[in-house]
Design an enzyme around this catalytic site. Sequence first.
Site, PDB file in Angstrom:
ATOM      1  N   ASP A   1       4.323  -2.341   4.055  1.00 15.55           N
ATOM      2  CA  ASP A   1       3.427  -3.255   3.366  1.00 15.55           C
ATOM      3  C   ASP A   1       3.296  -4.574   4.139  1.00 15.55           C
ATOM      4  O   ASP A   1       4.305  -5.187   4.511  1.00 15.55           O
ATOM      5  CB  ASP A   1       3.983  -3.521   1.960  1.00 15.55           C
ATOM      6  CG  ASP A   1       3.054  -4.310   1.081  1.00 15.55           C
ATOM      7  OD1 ASP A   1       1.968  -3.803   0.769  1.00 15.55           O
ATOM      8  OD2 ASP A   1       3.421  -5.440   0.706  1.00 15.55           O
TER       9      ASP A   1
ATOM     10  N   ASP B   1      -5.477  -0.872  -3.473  1.00 15.65           N
ATOM     11  CA  ASP B   1      -6.017  -2.228  -3.389  1.00 15.65           C
ATOM     12  C   ASP B   1      -7.533  -2.268  -3.262  1.00 15.65           C
ATOM     13  O   ASP B   1      -8.112  -3.363  -3.217  1.00 15.65           O
ATOM     14  CB  ASP B   1      -5.418  -2.964  -2.182  1.00 15.65           C
ATOM     15  CG  ASP B   1      -3.968  -3.345  -2.379  1.00 15.65           C
ATOM     16  OD1 ASP B   1      -3.548  -3.535  -3.540  1.00 15.65           O
ATOM     17  OD2 ASP B   1      -3.244  -3.462  -1.371  1.00 15.65           O
TER      18      ASP B   1
END
Length: 575
Positions: free
Chosen positions: A217, A350
């Site tokens: 991430d 996202d």
Amino acid sequence: MLDGVTADQTPDQTPWWTSAVVYQIYPRSFADSNGDGVGDLNGITARLDHLARLGVDVVWLSPVYASPQADNGYDISDYQAIDPVFGTLDDFDRLLSELHARGMKLIMDLVVNHTSDEHPWFVESRSSKDNPKRDWYWWRPPRDGFRPGEPGAEPTNWESFFSGPTWTLDETTGEYYLHLFDRKQPDLNWENPEVRHAVYDMMRWWLDRGVDGFRMDVINVIAKDPDLPDGALTGTSGLGNGYPHYGTRPRVHDFLQEMHREVFAGRDGEYLTVGEMPGVTWEQARLFTDPARHEVDMVFQFEHVSLDHGPGGKFDPKPLDLRDLKASLGRWQTALRDVGWNSLYWNNHDQARVVSRFGDDRTYWRESATALATVLHLHRGTPYVYQGEELGMTNAGFTDLADLRDVESLNHYRHAVAAGTPPEVVLDGIHRMGRDNARTPVQWDASPQAGFTTGTPWIAVNPNHTWLNAQAQYDDPKSVFNHYRRLVELRHTLPVVALGDFHMLLADHPHIYAYQRELDGTRLLVVANLCGSEQSAELDWPEAEVVLSNTGELRWEDGKITLGPWEAHVLVHDQ
């Protein structure tokens, strides 16, 4: 993690992931086994036959670690524990075993730019200025001339990814801590070797447990400029752009190379590492993915999913110009042709749903979902399918603030309205681009709650699940699901898909996306009309076998191809 891809390799010399397809699972929304309304590990295990039927090779599991869930698990309080909402370590081991038994691998989400503010490391760090873990995070006193808590006292003017300043005052010590994301996600100080080796210990623990790699991430923002200078002012927020001072800094390469040496080097097994890297350029991606540098196998870049952002950013969308998309994806194909590797995606947790964003989720729902899939999957790179994408799941259509769950959208609403933007304008942007669109439960069948749960789901199920669901598509040869299944099969069976050279065609056509792949005398043509009206173009290509179409019959006469709305074809020619 294996040696990567270079231009002179033959198919039997290249890493396994060149012909693999990855499927992302967002656990909260995949399948709920116990009726509490939140997806869990046992729910995933119960639905693995769906993935086997699709034919994917790898599952990327979004965070299931212990977490206060301020950012749905991307705020981790214990890296070596499963959050009870998702199950237990025994449940995880069972899932891993069942995946391996089906020939699939599992990669974990590695979230190590930041932790939760409830992680024991941060609890210690904030307890006093002289705590041994104080330097595990970024702490700074108020700006000179300001008292703690005064407006403008933040140590730098950086704006958070989630709106507002990147600094929060801790009353205990009177100092501020840095958080590029939510205030409950303090950033780790990677300049401290103790931090890095604690992370490496944790990674080895998961690999020893049997996982097959990591999706990392926002890994390119872990290296900050220790001086933490102010950024240039942006927009009307009064805050600055700190990205030049933390995005893809030179030290990040040192950290990733050290990670490879400490975690992967000398370890038996076939691993996959992919780095999510907001703002990364193709020049930087070549360095990150060059196999000789031993950093990561591939990166997630954001250039193509930013092309519909307007002057006000993500929540101010504008229409996509297909020529911009072709230029962007084509540039990345060319840049990583001779070294490194591309990751291919439309959707993830996202991003708004691609069929609603770049397609037509009403009149041409099936056609646009399959056309967009065709165009993406047959590029050179590793495709990523986000849960529900293989069904053509659409945006949720949220119009009420009370229906939202995402911290990014809620923070944006609060800050934008406070700055004077009309609430209805803010909600429209969230309705179209908010992350909750990707997080509604997977639509398994037409039953109440779409077969996701027997309870009340943590976020509302999309009402269109009564007709848009997996059960309705399994036995329909023309379904979105079966089109995805055939795309996966093409990557597995045709070496030209995995390793063929790439050449963009019709680069200036405003509606037709066409390209050629070539390997050892085999040529593959992908051609798709990505709009709702009939389109034609001159295209010089030999007679070939049509191996996949999403609608209609191929119309090609005298070097001119005509395509109906959202019509897509894949052709193969062997010399």
